[in-house]
Design a protein around this motif. Structure first.
Motif, PDB file in Angstrom:
ATOM      1  N   ILE A 149       0.859  -1.179   0.000  1.00  0.00           N
ATOM      2  CA  ILE A 149       0.000   0.000   0.000  1.00  0.00           C
ATOM      3  C   ILE A 149       0.899   1.234   0.000  1.00  0.00           C
ATOM      4  CG2 ILE A 149      -1.714   1.285   1.326  1.00  0.00           C
ATOM      5  CD1 ILE A 149      -2.707  -1.384   2.426  1.00  0.00           C
ATOM      6  N   HIS A 150       0.587   2.185  -0.860  1.00  0.00           N
ATOM      7  CA  HIS A 150       1.358   3.422  -0.966  1.00  0.00           C
ATOM      8  C   HIS A 150       0.776   4.467  -0.021  1.00  0.00           C
ATOM      9  CE1 HIS A 150       3.395   2.009  -4.662  1.00  0.00           C
ATOM     10  NE2 HIS A 150       2.240   1.429  -4.896  1.00  0.00           N
ATOM     11  N   ILE A 151       1.635   5.094   0.741  1.00  0.00           N
ATOM     12  CA  ILE A 151       1.203   6.162   1.648  1.00  0.00           C
ATOM     13  C   ILE A 151       1.073   7.454   0.848  1.00  0.00           C
ATOM     14  CG2 ILE A 151       1.793   7.527   3.692  1.00  0.00           C
ATOM     15  CD1 ILE A 151       3.413   5.043   4.629  1.00  0.00           C
ATOM     16  N   VAL A 152      -0.129   8.036   0.858  1.00  0.00           N
ATOM     17  CA  VAL A 152      -0.354   9.285   0.120  1.00  0.00           C
ATOM     18  C   VAL A 152      -0.534  10.476   1.048  1.00  0.00           C
ATOM     19  CG1 VAL A 152      -1.307   8.153  -1.915  1.00  0.00           C
ATOM     20  CG2 VAL A 152      -2.855   8.851  -0.073  1.00  0.00           C
ATOM     21  N   GLY A 153      -0.673  10.211   2.346  1.00  0.00           N
ATOM     22  CA  GLY A 153      -0.850  11.322   3.265  1.00  0.00           C
ATOM     23  C   GLY A 153      -0.609  10.939   4.706  1.00  0.00           C
ATOM     24  N   VAL A 154      -0.323  11.942   5.516  1.00  0.00           N
ATOM     25  CA  VAL A 154      -0.198  11.785   6.971  1.00  0.00           C
ATOM     26  C   VAL A 154      -1.186  12.752   7.602  1.00  0.00           C
ATOM     27  CG1 VAL A 154       1.284  11.990   8.992  1.00  0.00           C
ATOM     28  CG2 VAL A 154       2.235  11.135   6.840  1.00  0.00           C
ATOM     29  N   ALA A 155      -2.070  12.229   8.441  1.00  0.00           N
ATOM     30  CA  ALA A 155      -3.083  13.045   9.110  1.00  0.00           C
ATOM     31  C   ALA A 155      -2.697  13.277  10.563  1.00  0.00           C
ATOM     32  CB  ALA A 155      -4.439  12.347   9.046  1.00  0.00           C
ATOM     33  N   ALA A 156      -3.181  14.363  11.115  1.00  0.00           N
ATOM     34  CA  ALA A 156      -3.015  14.610  12.548  1.00  0.00           C
ATOM     35  C   ALA A 156      -3.710  13.498  13.326  1.00  0.00           C
ATOM     36  CB  ALA A 156      -3.615  15.967  12.910  1.00  0.00           C
ATOM     37  N   ASP A 157      -3.256  13.244  14.513  1.00  0.00           N
ATOM     38  CA  ASP A 157      -3.881  12.237  15.363  1.00  0.00           C
ATOM     39  C   ASP A 157      -5.300  12.648  15.727  1.00  0.00           C
ATOM     40  OD1 ASP A 157      -1.689  10.548  15.385  1.00  0.00           O
ATOM     41  OD2 ASP A 157      -0.873  11.374  17.242  1.00  0.00           O
ATOM     42  N   ALA A 158      -6.191  11.667  15.762  1.00  0.00           N
ATOM     43  CA  ALA A 158      -7.576  11.920  16.159  1.00  0.00           C
ATOM     44  C   ALA A 158      -8.044  10.772  17.039  1.00  0.00           C
ATOM     45  CB  ALA A 158      -8.472  12.041  14.928  1.00  0.00           C
ATOM     46  N   LYS A 159      -8.918  11.075  17.967  1.00  0.00           N
ATOM     47  CA  LYS A 159      -9.504  10.051  18.824  1.00  0.00           C
ATOM     48  C   LYS A 159     -10.494   9.236  17.997  1.00  0.00           C
ATOM     49  CE  LYS A 159      -7.863  11.322  22.967  1.00  0.00           C
ATOM     50  NZ  LYS A 159      -7.189  10.440  23.925  1.00  0.00           N
ATOM     51  N   THR A 160     -10.230   7.957  17.854  1.00  0.00           N
ATOM     52  CA  THR A 160     -11.127   7.106  17.072  1.00  0.00           C
ATOM     53  C   THR A 160     -11.766   6.015  17.919  1.00  0.00           C
ATOM     54  OG1 THR A 160      -9.204   5.788  16.423  1.00  0.00           O
ATOM     55  CG2 THR A 160      -9.939   7.453  14.863  1.00  0.00           C
ATOM     56  N   PHE A 161     -11.172   5.690  19.058  1.00  0.00           N
ATOM     57  CA  PHE A 161     -11.662   4.599  19.898  1.00  0.00           C
ATOM     58  C   PHE A 161     -12.550   5.150  21.019  1.00  0.00           C
ATOM     59  CE2 PHE A 161     -10.732   1.369  23.315  1.00  0.00           C
ATOM     60  CZ  PHE A 161     -11.551   0.385  22.790  1.00  0.00           C
ATOM     61  N   THR A 162     -11.930   5.775  22.000  1.00  0.00           N
ATOM     62  CA  THR A 162     -12.672   6.462  23.060  1.00  0.00           C
ATOM     63  C   THR A 162     -11.924   7.742  23.416  1.00  0.00           C
ATOM     64  OG1 THR A 162     -11.494   5.452  24.926  1.00  0.00           O
ATOM     65  CG2 THR A 162     -13.414   4.249  24.062  1.00  0.00           C
ATOM     66  N   ILE A 163     -12.613   8.636  24.108  1.00  0.00           N
ATOM     67  CA  ILE A 163     -11.966   9.881  24.523  1.00  0.00           C
ATOM     68  C   ILE A 163     -10.848   9.600  25.520  1.00  0.00           C
ATOM     69  CG2 ILE A 163     -12.314  12.071  25.733  1.00  0.00           C
ATOM     70  CD1 ILE A 163     -15.097  12.190  24.579  1.00  0.00           C
ATOM     71  N   ARG A 164     -11.055   8.598  26.388  1.00  0.00           N
ATOM     72  CA  ARG A 164     -10.076   8.312  27.442  1.00  0.00           C
ATOM     73  C   ARG A 164      -8.819   7.604  26.933  1.00  0.00           C
ATOM     74  NH1 ARG A 164     -14.946   7.682  30.448  1.00  0.00           N
ATOM     75  NH2 ARG A 164     -14.863   8.829  32.420  1.00  0.00           N
ATOM     76  N   SER A 165      -8.934   6.851  25.858  1.00  0.00           N
ATOM     77  CA  SER A 165      -7.819   6.005  25.420  1.00  0.00           C
ATOM     78  C   SER A 165      -6.724   6.806  24.730  1.00  0.00           C
ATOM     79  CB  SER A 165      -8.325   4.912  24.475  1.00  0.00           C
ATOM     80  OG  SER A 165      -8.841   5.485  23.298  1.00  0.00           O
ATOM     81  N   GLU A 166      -5.517   6.248  24.773  1.00  0.00           N
ATOM     82  CA  GLU A 166      -4.405   6.817  24.022  1.00  0.00           C
ATOM     83  C   GLU A 166      -4.687   6.640  22.526  1.00  0.00           C
ATOM     84  OE1 GLU A 166      -1.666   8.377  25.288  1.00  0.00           O
ATOM     85  OE2 GLU A 166      -2.708   8.233  27.214  1.00  0.00           O
ATOM     86  N   ILE A 167      -4.046   7.453  21.711  1.00  0.00           N
ATOM     87  CA  ILE A 167      -4.226   7.341  20.262  1.00  0.00           C
ATOM     88  C   ILE A 167      -3.288   6.265  19.731  1.00  0.00           C
ATOM     89  CG2 ILE A 167      -3.930   8.537  18.058  1.00  0.00           C
ATOM     90  CD1 ILE A 167      -4.884  11.086  19.517  1.00  0.00           C
ATOM     91  N   ASP A 168      -3.867   5.285  19.058  1.00  0.00           N
ATOM     92  CA  ASP A 168      -3.092   4.196  18.472  1.00  0.00           C
ATOM     93  C   ASP A 168      -2.692   4.524  17.045  1.00  0.00           C
ATOM     94  OD1 ASP A 168      -3.080   2.425  20.643  1.00  0.00           O
ATOM     95  OD2 ASP A 168      -5.036   1.602  20.103  1.00  0.00           O
ATOM     96  N   PRO A 169      -1.650   3.853  16.531  1.00  0.00           N
ATOM     97  CA  PRO A 169      -1.340   3.994  15.105  1.00  0.00           C
ATOM     98  C   PRO A 169      -2.561   3.586  14.285  1.00  0.00           C
ATOM     99  CG  PRO A 169       0.426   2.839  16.251  1.00  0.00           C
ATOM    100  CD  PRO A 169      -0.719   2.953  17.215  1.00  0.00           C
ATOM    101  N   THR A 170      -2.920   4.414  13.316  1.00  0.00           N
ATOM    102  CA  THR A 170      -4.150   4.192  12.559  1.00  0.00           C
ATOM    103  C   THR A 170      -3.902   4.362  11.067  1.00  0.00           C
ATOM    104  OG1 THR A 170      -5.442   5.041  14.423  1.00  0.00           O
ATOM    105  CG2 THR A 170      -6.572   4.899  12.302  1.00  0.00           C
ATOM    106  N   VAL A 171      -4.509   3.464  10.294  1.00  0.00           N
ATOM    107  CA  VAL A 171      -4.436   3.484   8.829  1.00  0.00           C
ATOM    108  C   VAL A 171      -5.826   3.808   8.303  1.00  0.00           C
ATOM    109  CG1 VAL A 171      -3.985   2.085   6.762  1.00  0.00           C
ATOM    110  CG2 VAL A 171      -2.594   1.748   8.823  1.00  0.00           C
TER     111      VAL A 171
END
Length: 196
Positions: A149-171
């Motif tokens: 898979i070719h990386i076309v962009g890098v996004a700022a970190d966003a909460k995707t799981f819960t507000i309390r959880s740390e931000i995990d690496p996300t694709v």
């Protein structure tokens, strides 16, 4: 009160969500993709809708899809967990959600079935597995026999799981290129005024 001040990495204002799962009615593959395209076109045309997109997992769902990642030149540390979260998303998903693109670009309509497989990664994933600018580099997601898979962009970190959880690496993967990872989706509709 403290949770109300946590930076989410996306804009929740004027955002309306609704979920649908045509796969439960037998839609799959290209038929499923076509249904989502038709729904998206219909929703985007509604007066008062500024923009619309969709994703396999709604924001702050409390659960997440994950799979293994293989990055050429990166050797996992002993005991390191290499499963990373992923979201299958529609065109301009991050832009519509208000998550800044730091490098490169967002997913687009040009990322179709016949084009090279692409992804946008979050800042945490970029810092964990790459040195320098990862745009233009490749990784394998899922089975080691999968196509790169070719990386076309890098996004700022966003909460995707819960507000309390740390931000995990996300694709973030294009829905049109990943019908096998697509089932039900949540539409994210950005309203010009009051979302309700």
């Amino acid at each position: 009160a403290n949770l109300g001040h946590v930076a989410l990495g996306f804009r929740p204002d004027k955002l309306l969500l609704f979920s649908i799962d045509p796969s439960r009615s037998g839609y799959e593959g290209q038929r499923l993709i076509d249904v989502y395209r038709r729904i998206h076109a219909g929703v985007a045309a509604i007066p008062g809708v500024r923009s619309a997109t969709f994703s396999s997992i709604p924001p702050l769902a409390g659960w997440m899809s994950a799979d293994n990642i293989t990055v050429p030149g990166y050797t996992p540390k002993p005991g390191e967990r290499i499963r990373n979260q992923y979201v299958v998303a529609g065109d301009q998903f991050l832009t519509i959600m208000g998550t800044p693109i730091l490098l490169g670009r967002d997913l687009s309509a040009a990322d179709g079935e016949g084009s090279a497989k692409v992804a946008v990664i979050n800042q945490t994933l970029a810092q964990r597995y790459f040195t320098g600018n990862p745009v233009g580099r490749e990784f394998v997601f899922g089975s080691k026999s999968s196509k790169p898979i070719h990386i076309v962009g890098v996004a700022a970190d966003a909460k995707t799981f819960t507000i309390r959880s740390e931000i995990d690496p996300t694709v973030y993967l294009s829905y049109a290129q990943n019908p096998g990872r697509l089932g039900g989706v949540t539409f994210e509709v950005r309203a010009a005024g009051d979302a309700l």
